[in-house]
Design a protein around this motif. Structure first.
Motif, PDB file in Angstrom:
ATOM      1  N   GLN A 290       0.900  -1.064  -0.181  1.00  0.00           N
ATOM      2  CA  GLN A 290      -0.052  -0.104  -0.080  1.00  0.00           C
ATOM      3  C   GLN A 290       0.752   1.124   0.051  1.00  0.00           C
ATOM      4  OE1 GLN A 290      -2.300  -1.055   3.617  1.00  0.00           O
ATOM      5  NE2 GLN A 290      -4.316  -0.724   2.298  1.00  0.00           N
ATOM      6  N   ALA A 291       1.880   1.116   0.795  1.00  0.00           N
ATOM      7  CA  ALA A 291       3.064   2.338   0.829  1.00  0.00           C
ATOM      8  C   ALA A 291       3.632   2.616  -0.493  1.00  0.00           C
ATOM      9  CB  ALA A 291       3.863   2.073   2.137  1.00  0.00           C
ATOM     10  N   ARG A 292       3.849   1.582  -1.470  1.00  0.00           N
ATOM     11  CA  ARG A 292       4.405   2.000  -2.607  1.00  0.00           C
ATOM     12  C   ARG A 292       3.720   2.001  -3.706  1.00  0.00           C
ATOM     13  NH1 ARG A 292       6.377  -2.493  -3.481  1.00  0.00           N
ATOM     14  NH2 ARG A 292       6.056  -3.776  -1.828  1.00  0.00           N
ATOM     15  N   VAL A 293       2.419   1.642  -3.774  1.00  0.00           N
ATOM     16  CA  VAL A 293       1.767   1.647  -4.955  1.00  0.00           C
ATOM     17  C   VAL A 293       0.223   2.120  -4.898  1.00  0.00           C
ATOM     18  CG1 VAL A 293       0.431  -0.075  -6.705  1.00  0.00           C
ATOM     19  CG2 VAL A 293       2.599  -0.872  -5.633  1.00  0.00           C
ATOM     20  N   ASN A 294      -0.087   3.020  -5.849  1.00  0.00           N
ATOM     21  CA  ASN A 294      -1.278   3.899  -5.975  1.00  0.00           C
ATOM     22  C   ASN A 294      -2.482   2.871  -5.482  1.00  0.00           C
ATOM     23  OD1 ASN A 294       0.209   6.150  -6.369  1.00  0.00           O
ATOM     24  ND2 ASN A 294      -0.616   6.355  -8.470  1.00  0.00           N
ATOM     25  N   ARG A 295      -3.580   3.320  -4.893  1.00  0.00           N
ATOM     26  CA  ARG A 295      -4.562   2.606  -4.783  1.00  0.00           C
ATOM     27  C   ARG A 295      -5.501   2.143  -5.796  1.00  0.00           C
ATOM     28  NH1 ARG A 295      -9.007   4.037  -0.142  1.00  0.00           N
ATOM     29  NH2 ARG A 295      -9.066   5.773  -1.416  1.00  0.00           N
ATOM     30  N   PHE A 296      -5.770   3.330  -6.788  1.00  0.00           N
ATOM     31  CA  PHE A 296      -6.769   3.226  -7.814  1.00  0.00           C
ATOM     32  C   PHE A 296      -6.164   3.671  -9.165  1.00  0.00           C
ATOM     33  CE2 PHE A 296     -10.574   4.529 -10.281  1.00  0.00           C
ATOM     34  CZ  PHE A 296     -11.157   3.393 -10.353  1.00  0.00           C
ATOM     35  N   PHE A 297      -5.656   4.940  -9.432  1.00  0.00           N
ATOM     36  CA  PHE A 297      -5.204   5.236 -10.845  1.00  0.00           C
ATOM     37  C   PHE A 297      -3.792   4.711 -10.781  1.00  0.00           C
ATOM     38  CE2 PHE A 297      -8.358   8.385  -9.556  1.00  0.00           C
ATOM     39  CZ  PHE A 297      -8.996   8.458 -10.988  1.00  0.00           C
ATOM     40  N   PRO A 298      -3.428   3.992 -11.875  1.00  0.00           N
ATOM     41  CA  PRO A 298      -2.001   3.589 -12.360  1.00  0.00           C
ATOM     42  C   PRO A 298      -0.994   4.775 -12.101  1.00  0.00           C
ATOM     43  CG  PRO A 298      -3.683   2.578 -13.642  1.00  0.00           C
ATOM     44  CD  PRO A 298      -4.191   3.573 -13.160  1.00  0.00           C
ATOM     45  N   GLY A 299       0.042   4.810 -11.401  1.00  0.00           N
ATOM     46  CA  GLY A 299       1.246   5.632 -11.642  1.00  0.00           C
ATOM     47  C   GLY A 299       2.500   5.037 -11.195  1.00  0.00           C
ATOM     48  N   PRO A 300       3.470   6.343 -11.055  1.00  0.00           N
ATOM     49  CA  PRO A 300       4.629   5.685 -10.642  1.00  0.00           C
ATOM     50  C   PRO A 300       4.571   4.984  -9.097  1.00  0.00           C
ATOM     51  CG  PRO A 300       4.837   7.902 -11.360  1.00  0.00           C
ATOM     52  CD  PRO A 300       3.347   7.398 -11.300  1.00  0.00           C
ATOM     53  N   ARG A 301       5.494   4.073  -8.837  1.00  0.00           N
ATOM     54  CA  ARG A 301       5.689   3.601  -7.590  1.00  0.00           C
ATOM     55  C   ARG A 301       6.218   4.612  -6.694  1.00  0.00           C
ATOM     56  NH1 ARG A 301       5.598  -1.943  -7.536  1.00  0.00           N
ATOM     57  NH2 ARG A 301       7.540  -2.229  -6.321  1.00  0.00           N
ATOM     58  N   HIS A 302       6.047   4.517  -5.481  1.00  0.00           N
ATOM     59  CA  HIS A 302       6.454   5.417  -4.389  1.00  0.00           C
ATOM     60  C   HIS A 302       7.732   4.612  -3.624  1.00  0.00           C
ATOM     61  CE1 HIS A 302       2.654   7.408  -4.640  1.00  0.00           C
ATOM     62  NE2 HIS A 302       2.241   6.583  -4.255  1.00  0.00           N
ATOM     63  N   ARG A 303       8.824   5.600  -3.457  1.00  0.00           N
ATOM     64  CA  ARG A 303       9.729   5.293  -2.846  1.00  0.00           C
ATOM     65  C   ARG A 303       9.811   5.279  -1.410  1.00  0.00           C
ATOM     66  NH1 ARG A 303      15.099   7.748  -6.440  1.00  0.00           N
ATOM     67  NH2 ARG A 303      14.607   6.498  -8.079  1.00  0.00           N
ATOM     68  N   ARG A 304       8.851   6.190  -0.987  1.00  0.00           N
ATOM     69  CA  ARG A 304       8.746   6.329   0.601  1.00  0.00           C
ATOM     70  C   ARG A 304       7.379   5.881   0.811  1.00  0.00           C
ATOM     71  NH1 ARG A 304      11.793  12.011   1.979  1.00  0.00           N
ATOM     72  NH2 ARG A 304      14.020  11.303   1.370  1.00  0.00           N
ATOM     73  N   PRO A 305       6.857   5.594   2.044  1.00  0.00           N
ATOM     74  CA  PRO A 305       5.484   5.406   2.260  1.00  0.00           C
ATOM     75  C   PRO A 305       4.649   6.403   1.976  1.00  0.00           C
ATOM     76  CG  PRO A 305       6.948   4.686   4.003  1.00  0.00           C
ATOM     77  CD  PRO A 305       7.798   5.427   3.400  1.00  0.00           C
ATOM     78  N   ALA A 306       3.502   6.253   1.197  1.00  0.00           N
ATOM     79  CA  ALA A 306       2.619   7.235   0.947  1.00  0.00           C
ATOM     80  C   ALA A 306       1.621   7.523   1.996  1.00  0.00           C
ATOM     81  CB  ALA A 306       1.954   6.796  -0.482  1.00  0.00           C
ATOM     82  N   PRO A 307       1.240   8.851   2.138  1.00  0.00           N
ATOM     83  CA  PRO A 307       0.112   8.895   3.179  1.00  0.00           C
ATOM     84  C   PRO A 307      -1.149   8.011   2.859  1.00  0.00           C
ATOM     85  CG  PRO A 307       0.056  10.766   1.623  1.00  0.00           C
ATOM     86  CD  PRO A 307       1.345   9.862   1.266  1.00  0.00           C
ATOM     87  N   THR A 308      -1.837   7.376   3.942  1.00  0.00           N
ATOM     88  CA  THR A 308      -2.946   6.682   3.692  1.00  0.00           C
ATOM     89  C   THR A 308      -4.075   7.480   4.374  1.00  0.00           C
ATOM     90  OG1 THR A 308      -2.565   5.478   5.768  1.00  0.00           O
ATOM     91  CG2 THR A 308      -1.530   4.627   3.691  1.00  0.00           C
TER      92      THR A 308
END
Length: 312
Positions: A290-308
């Motif tokens: 969850q921290a590295r990949v967008n939930r719905f819209f495809p996009g670049p992977r996150h290197r740092r934890p994304a806010p949830t």
């Protein structure tokens, strides 16, 4: 309770606008009867007997396929547009209905599907005392959706009398086909992963399209509805002047609202949020995903934890 009443009012207002509009009246009335004929025996009755909402996973797509079949008959002018829209509805509905039909096999549906187990948690938080009545309400909601908002693109397209192929129509058809293929590829990749083709050992499907969206299949389904709405826009504009302006405005707003309604469905109602609740419980590695990949819209992977965000 207020939310439930509000949705009933919205569905009713949309259906009444379609009935008041002479070009869509017959389609709207017949479709309501068709949806009832599908939902009552296949979802309401078994849902009441077993107190399970999951049966709606057959009734809802079967109802969509029925809209497609009706479009063949109610189209004022058979054309590439009307035939294509009818085929799209029918394909989408039959694809999901074939899967949903498995629930009627003896012993296959032992308990509620996870997304509807999550729905029961919502009922509990909202203070709804009767699960059995809530099951019937939720089935009714999806029947009303098929009778109103989700049928609007088909009913509007059925009124189109143009036989010419517009560039806008070609673009919308192209987007729909691309989205359908996107969803199909995502489903195939997930199926192969679950079949043991992954050697990551992580327990989380993170291959192909799933590397860029946690729910690429739901995204593909949503884009198909966006394309369907776009397909109906020229027909909606052509309907201006043929019906009362107030009714035209309501139907036009309903057509555009389909995009938001299906996004909310795919993400919050029966899609991503319920699925991820149980994924996190079953797979400890899912939180990192969850921290590295967008939930719905495809996009670049996150290197740092994304806010949830926490859904209520």
């Amino acid at each position: 309770m207020r939310t439930r009443v509000l949705w009933c009012v919205l569905f009713t207002a949309c259906w009444l606008a379609l009935v008041i509009s002479a070009p869509t009246r017959q389609f709207a009335i017949v479709n309501l009867l068709v949806q009832l004929a599908i939902f009552v025996p296949s979802a309401n009755v078994p849902g009441w007997r077993r107190n399970l909402l999951s049966y709606v996973d057959f009734a809802w797509p079967a109802g969509l396929a029925a809209i497609g079949v009706q479009l063949f008959f109610f189209a004022e002018t058979p054309s590439v547009l009307t035939v294509t829209a009818a085929v799209f509805y029918t394909i989408v509905g039959l694809r999901m209905a074939v899967w949903g039909a498995r629930m009627y096999k003896p012993g296959w549906l032992g308990a509620e599907l996870p997304r509807y187990q999550y729905q029961r948690r919502r009922w509990e938080r909202a203070g709804f005392a009767s699960e059995r009545l809530s099951v019937q309400y939720e089935i009714g909601v999806q029947a009303m959706a098929n009778s109103s908002f989700l049928a609007v693109p088909a009913m509007v397209i059925a009124t189109d009398t143009s036989s010419s192929l517009r560039w806008w129509t070609v673009a919308a058809i192209t987007v729909w086909i691309a989205a359908y293929l996107f969803e199909s590829v995502a489903d195939l990749q997930k199926k192969r992963y679950l079949g043991g083709y992954s050697d990551t050992g992580a327990g989380v499907c993170e291959v192909g399209l799933w590397r860029y969206s946690r729910h690429p299949n739901y995204f593909g389904q949503w884009v198909q509805w966006v394309a369907m709405v776009a397909l109906a826009v020229p027909s909606m504009l052509a309907l201006h002047g043929r019906i009362p302006i107030a009714v035209w405005a309501i139907v036009a707003a309903a057509l555009l609202w389909v995009v938001q309604m299906m996004y909310s469905t795919m993400v919050h109602y029966t899609g991503a949020v319920p699925a991820e609740y149980y994924s996190k419980l079953k797979r400890p590695a899912y939180a990192d995903y969850q921290a590295r990949v967008n939930r719905f819209f495809p996009g670049p992977r996150h290197r740092r934890p994304a806010p949830t965000t926490v859904d209520a």
